[in-house]
Design a protein around this motif. Sequence first.
Motif, PDB file in Angstrom:
ATOM      1  N   SER A   1       0.851  -1.194   0.000  1.00 16.15           N
ATOM      2  CA  SER A   1       0.000   0.000   0.000  1.00 16.15           C
ATOM      3  C   SER A   1       0.882   1.239   0.000  1.00 16.15           C
ATOM      4  O   SER A   1       1.884   1.298   0.717  1.00 16.15           O
ATOM      5  CB  SER A   1      -0.905   0.014   1.237  1.00 16.15           C
ATOM      6  OG  SER A   1      -1.819  -1.071   1.187  1.00 16.15           O
ATOM      7  N   VAL A   2       0.508   2.228  -0.802  1.00 15.70           N
ATOM      8  CA  VAL A   2       1.281   3.456  -0.952  1.00 15.70           C
ATOM      9  C   VAL A   2       0.338   4.643  -0.966  1.00 15.70           C
ATOM     10  O   VAL A   2      -0.700   4.610  -1.646  1.00 15.70           O
ATOM     11  CB  VAL A   2       2.096   3.445  -2.276  1.00 15.70           C
ATOM     12  CG1 VAL A   2       2.853   4.753  -2.454  1.00 15.70           C
ATOM     13  CG2 VAL A   2       3.049   2.274  -2.325  1.00 15.70           C
ATOM     14  N   ASP A   3       0.676   5.690  -0.235  1.00 12.51           N
ATOM     15  CA  ASP A   3      -0.043   6.954  -0.346  1.00 12.51           C
ATOM     16  C   ASP A   3       0.718   7.821  -1.342  1.00 12.51           C
ATOM     17  O   ASP A   3       1.766   8.387  -1.032  1.00 12.51           O
ATOM     18  CB  ASP A   3      -0.120   7.649   1.010  1.00 12.51           C
ATOM     19  CG  ASP A   3      -0.933   8.948   0.962  1.00 12.51           C
ATOM     20  OD1 ASP A   3      -1.266   9.389  -0.158  1.00 12.51           O
ATOM     21  OD2 ASP A   3      -1.223   9.507   2.031  1.00 12.51           O
TER      22      ASP A   3
ATOM     23  N   GLN B   1       4.567   9.559  -9.046  1.00 12.46           N
ATOM     24  CA  GLN B   1       5.810   8.835  -9.350  1.00 12.46           C
ATOM     25  C   GLN B   1       6.065   7.698  -8.371  1.00 12.46           C
ATOM     26  O   GLN B   1       6.785   6.757  -8.695  1.00 12.46           O
ATOM     27  CB  GLN B   1       6.998   9.795  -9.367  1.00 12.46           C
ATOM     28  CG  GLN B   1       6.982  10.750 -10.546  1.00 12.46           C
ATOM     29  CD  GLN B   1       8.101  11.775 -10.498  1.00 12.46           C
ATOM     30  OE1 GLN B   1       8.827  11.873  -9.516  1.00 12.46           O
ATOM     31  NE2 GLN B   1       8.234  12.554 -11.555  1.00 12.46           N
ATOM     32  N   PHE B   2       5.477   7.751  -7.170  1.00 13.18           N
ATOM     33  CA  PHE B   2       5.619   6.637  -6.239  1.00 13.18           C
ATOM     34  C   PHE B   2       5.042   5.356  -6.843  1.00 13.18           C
ATOM     35  O   PHE B   2       5.607   4.273  -6.699  1.00 13.18           O
ATOM     36  CB  PHE B   2       4.906   6.935  -4.915  1.00 13.18           C
ATOM     37  CG  PHE B   2       5.498   8.055  -4.108  1.00 13.18           C
ATOM     38  CD1 PHE B   2       6.747   8.579  -4.389  1.00 13.18           C
ATOM     39  CD2 PHE B   2       4.792   8.603  -3.049  1.00 13.18           C
ATOM     40  CE1 PHE B   2       7.289   9.622  -3.643  1.00 13.18           C
ATOM     41  CE2 PHE B   2       5.317   9.635  -2.278  1.00 13.18           C
ATOM     42  CZ  PHE B   2       6.568  10.147  -2.582  1.00 13.18           C
TER      43      PHE B   2
ATOM     44  N   HIS C   1      -3.032   2.278  -3.950  1.00 11.32           N
ATOM     45  CA  HIS C   1      -2.944   3.688  -3.533  1.00 11.32           C
ATOM     46  C   HIS C   1      -3.983   3.946  -2.453  1.00 11.32           C
ATOM     47  O   HIS C   1      -5.183   3.695  -2.647  1.00 11.32           O
ATOM     48  CB  HIS C   1      -3.177   4.607  -4.726  1.00 11.32           C
ATOM     49  CG  HIS C   1      -3.423   6.034  -4.357  1.00 11.32           C
ATOM     50  ND1 HIS C   1      -2.537   6.780  -3.618  1.00 11.32           N
ATOM     51  CD2 HIS C   1      -4.488   6.858  -4.600  1.00 11.32           C
ATOM     52  CE1 HIS C   1      -3.028   7.993  -3.430  1.00 11.32           C
ATOM     53  NE2 HIS C   1      -4.209   8.062  -4.013  1.00 11.32           N
ATOM     54  N   THR C   2      -3.534   4.455  -1.299  1.00 13.11           N
ATOM     55  CA  THR C   2      -4.418   4.639  -0.149  1.00 13.11           C
ATOM     56  C   THR C   2      -4.784   6.095   0.112  1.00 13.11           C
ATOM     57  O   THR C   2      -5.592   6.364   0.996  1.00 13.11           O
ATOM     58  CB  THR C   2      -3.755   4.072   1.119  1.00 13.11           C
ATOM     59  OG1 THR C   2      -2.505   4.775   1.345  1.00 13.11           O
ATOM     60  CG2 THR C   2      -3.476   2.583   0.966  1.00 13.11           C
TER      61      THR C   2
END
Length: 438
Positions: free
Chosen positions: A172-174, A180-181, A200-201
Amino acid sequence: MTANPVHTALWPAPHASGAVDATVHVPGSKSVTNRALVLAALASEPGWLRRPLRSRDTLLMAGGLRAMGIEIEEGVGPDGTGEAWRVLPTGLRGQATVDVGNAGTVMRFLPPVAALADGPVRFDGDPRSYERPLNGVIDALRHLGARIDDDDRGALPLTVHGGGALDGGTVSVDASSSSQFVSALLLSAPRFNQGVEVRHTGSTLPSVPHIRMTVDMLRAVGAQVDSPDSGGEPNVWRVTPGALLGRDLTIEPDLSNAQPFLAAALVTGGRVVVPDWPARTTQGGDRLREIFTEMGGSCELTDYGLVFTGSGSVHGIDVDLGDVGELAPGVAAVAALADSPSTLRGVAHLRLHETDRLAALTKEINELGGDVTETADGLHIRPRPLHGGVFHTYEDHRMATAGAVIGLAVEGVRIENVATTAKTLPDFPDLWTGMLGA
């Protein structure tokens, strides 16, 4: 905000004496070039990049890959014509140092590549790069099995201790502060043992077209990608592990870098032709056709390229630029010269770009007599008669080109450190004066 005292050279922005009428060959896309370099470096066979952009950001990307053992030969294409780079994926080695400069693509796309290298890879860059967020990539890579030393800063400098492989899996990534993340993890994912599932959180996701670009380019080299735009789950991307093909790819013109030239036609009531404008593209810069038409121009896409014509009037606009934040400085410059107010929305993330672009645009336009105020997520611009003065750039290429656009209509504008445009648009001063017939 203060300008960097090291770069005090001032460039007199040319003032347009009449309507511009020019054909401008815009160099290749930075976003496409840097993604293509990463994918070619991770491929199972050599590949070609035709008409690549040669700018600070792309040369930093090539330099970083070379530091990790990838061979990139610069010359002409396989048919003996045109500039091309041949990328030989000769294996990733550690014991390397990568200079990211202030390039978001380099500082975010290469740490996942470094996790596949055999040994430690240190990342460092310009002072401003230390202030730009990397926590999304760092935390995600740790979750996927990488070892990273960053002294808990979530930013540069840092060292990735490559283990020759990476497990991968679900993470999980914000990505609210930078799309670009997401792209960084997707580009290297085919080489992860389990591929990757990125969730995406965050509450917002800026610059979605850049993620679509990443997905399209992955598919073009043989990767299997499940994404929201292909009927997949919203805000979730899945990449299956597998070999990537070496391709012969021609780089599109950088449509975002076409912005100041199209703006010149709009501001002067002139005409600019940009050859090779693609009929279909994932570049966010393609929205310029819609935005600048609403602001008073007209355009025609022909087999040769894009023909953009100004009407002699510039109108204000109320526009959400969340997907295309890189266009905001140029739109703000045109809006400062319009006949009615403008509101630019959805670009709070620009505070984390090369500089805090919202604060910088507000300060610099207002110091020329403008009336710009920051909002929670953008700018409100009330046109006022402007006067000459120094337009500081904060080592931000898009600030420099925005100042040049204002200089077309306002005499006496001087751009500090116009050389910063070399980040993505080499030879900008020559292209600009050439457009004006100088």
